[in-house]
Design a protein around this motif. Structure first.
Motif, PDB file in Angstrom:
ATOM      1  N   THR A   3       0.812  -1.232   0.000  1.00  0.00           N
ATOM      2  CA  THR A   3       0.000   0.000   0.000  1.00  0.00           C
ATOM      3  C   THR A   3       0.837   1.270   0.000  1.00  0.00           C
ATOM      4  N   ARG A   4       2.148   1.148   0.195  1.00  0.00           N
ATOM      5  CA  ARG A   4       2.998   2.349   0.258  1.00  0.00           C
ATOM      6  C   ARG A   4       3.635   2.642  -1.088  1.00  0.00           C
ATOM      7  N   SER A   5       3.997   3.899  -1.288  1.00  0.00           N
ATOM      8  CA  SER A   5       4.460   4.351  -2.590  1.00  0.00           C
ATOM      9  C   SER A   5       5.859   3.882  -2.951  1.00  0.00           C
ATOM     10  N   GLY A   6       6.729   3.653  -2.006  1.00  0.00           N
ATOM     11  CA  GLY A   6       8.114   3.382  -2.345  1.00  0.00           C
ATOM     12  C   GLY A   6       8.819   4.670  -2.730  1.00  0.00           C
ATOM     13  N   ASP A   7       9.860   4.566  -3.556  1.00  0.00           N
ATOM     14  CA  ASP A   7      10.641   5.731  -3.959  1.00  0.00           C
ATOM     15  C   ASP A   7       9.796   6.686  -4.786  1.00  0.00           C
ATOM     16  N   LEU A   8       9.939   7.973  -4.511  1.00  0.00           N
ATOM     17  CA  LEU A   8       9.311   8.976  -5.354  1.00  0.00           C
ATOM     18  C   LEU A   8      10.053  10.294  -5.212  1.00  0.00           C
ATOM     19  N   ASP A   9       9.891  11.122  -6.199  1.00  0.00           N
ATOM     20  CA  ASP A   9      10.502  12.446  -6.189  1.00  0.00           C
ATOM     21  C   ASP A   9       9.879  13.243  -5.057  1.00  0.00           C
ATOM     22  N   PRO A  10      10.672  13.852  -4.172  1.00  0.00           N
ATOM     23  CA  PRO A  10      10.095  14.597  -3.059  1.00  0.00           C
ATOM     24  C   PRO A  10       9.207  15.766  -3.487  1.00  0.00           C
ATOM     25  N   ALA A  11       9.383  16.239  -4.711  1.00  0.00           N
ATOM     26  CA  ALA A  11       8.542  17.335  -5.195  1.00  0.00           C
ATOM     27  C   ALA A  11       7.088  16.900  -5.356  1.00  0.00           C
ATOM     28  N   VAL A  12       6.842  15.589  -5.427  1.00  0.00           N
ATOM     29  CA  VAL A  12       5.471  15.093  -5.544  1.00  0.00           C
ATOM     30  C   VAL A  12       4.637  15.545  -4.352  1.00  0.00           C
ATOM     31  N   VAL A  13       5.224  15.480  -3.158  1.00  0.00           N
ATOM     32  CA  VAL A  13       4.505  15.880  -1.945  1.00  0.00           C
ATOM     33  C   VAL A  13       4.107  17.353  -2.039  1.00  0.00           C
ATOM     34  N   LEU A  14       5.031  18.186  -2.455  1.00  0.00           N
ATOM     35  CA  LEU A  14       4.739  19.622  -2.584  1.00  0.00           C
ATOM     36  C   LEU A  14       3.686  19.885  -3.655  1.00  0.00           C
ATOM     37  N   PHE A  15       3.768  19.162  -4.765  1.00  0.00           N
ATOM     38  CA  PHE A  15       2.780  19.310  -5.825  1.00  0.00           C
ATOM     39  C   PHE A  15       1.385  18.931  -5.322  1.00  0.00           C
ATOM     40  N   LEU A  16       1.292  17.802  -4.632  1.00  0.00           N
ATOM     41  CA  LEU A  16      -0.005  17.363  -4.112  1.00  0.00           C
ATOM     42  C   LEU A  16      -0.606  18.406  -3.182  1.00  0.00           C
ATOM     43  N   GLN A  17       0.238  19.049  -2.380  1.00  0.00           N
ATOM     44  CA  GLN A  17      -0.269  20.036  -1.432  1.00  0.00           C
ATOM     45  C   GLN A  17      -0.540  21.383  -2.094  1.00  0.00           C
ATOM     46  N   SER A  18       0.420  21.897  -2.849  1.00  0.00           N
ATOM     47  CA  SER A  18       0.261  23.253  -3.382  1.00  0.00           C
ATOM     48  C   SER A  18      -0.629  23.323  -4.617  1.00  0.00           C
TER      49      SER A  18
END
Length: 166
Positions: A3-18
């Motif tokens: 159920t977890r994403s594994g490796d991802l670009d940290p900018a994904v988190v910022l994109f999802l939020q902003s």
């Protein structure tokens, strides 16, 4: 991961939020509980994904391909860090029980000396087994785990040790 994403670009988190307005709690839920194999296929258990694959589900095919790709990527990375390999070990639920994952994970790694014997790979056994092809420079092993026994041993060890002084 189930159920977890594994490796991802940290900018994904910022994109999802902003850009998409996700709250930190929503990002956490998405990345920890709604991603991985579940996000790709609708299933978090490889047995369910295998059944879907056997029924011709293209999402399950993609999930298996990505799963094996990521394993190969880590094998390559660790082979570089370690300056080669003596053995490749498959363990735990998927590693012990899923011949297709082992087969796909070992594809295109013969330049490392990783050569899987497909017949040995298909055989099931409760014990440790070597599934490498005769002459393979790298041994490919399936080693069963017993996590409950190890947890019990560590708990017993803690209980037997003297009280720490304060």
């Amino acid at each position: 991961m189930g159920t977890r994403s594994g490796d991802l670009d940290p900018a994904v988190v910022l994109f999802l939020q902003s850009q998409l307005g996700y709250t930190p709690a929503q990002v956490s839920t998405l990345l920890n509980k709604e991603s991985g194999m579940l996000g790709l296929t609708g299933f978090s258990d490889m047995r369910d994904i295998t059944r879907a694959l056997n029924q011709g589900d293209p999402k399950a095919e993609l999930a298996y391909d990505l799963y094996a790709y990521r394993i190969r990527k880590y094998i390559g990375a660790y082979a570089a860090v370690l300056n080669g390999l003596d053995a490749l070990v498959f363990t735990a639920g998927v590693g012990e029980n899923d011949a297709l994952v082992r087969s796909r994970a070992c594809q295109q790694l013969n330049f490392f000396g990783i050569e899987l014997d497909e017949d040995l790979n298909q055989q099931r056994s409760a014990g440790l087994r070597d599934i490498s092809r005769a002459g393979s420079r790298v041994r490919i092993l399936v080693i069963p785990t017993n996590e409950e026994l190890e947890i019990a041993r560590q708990c017993a060890s803690l209980l037997e040790s003297p009280e720490p002084s304060h």
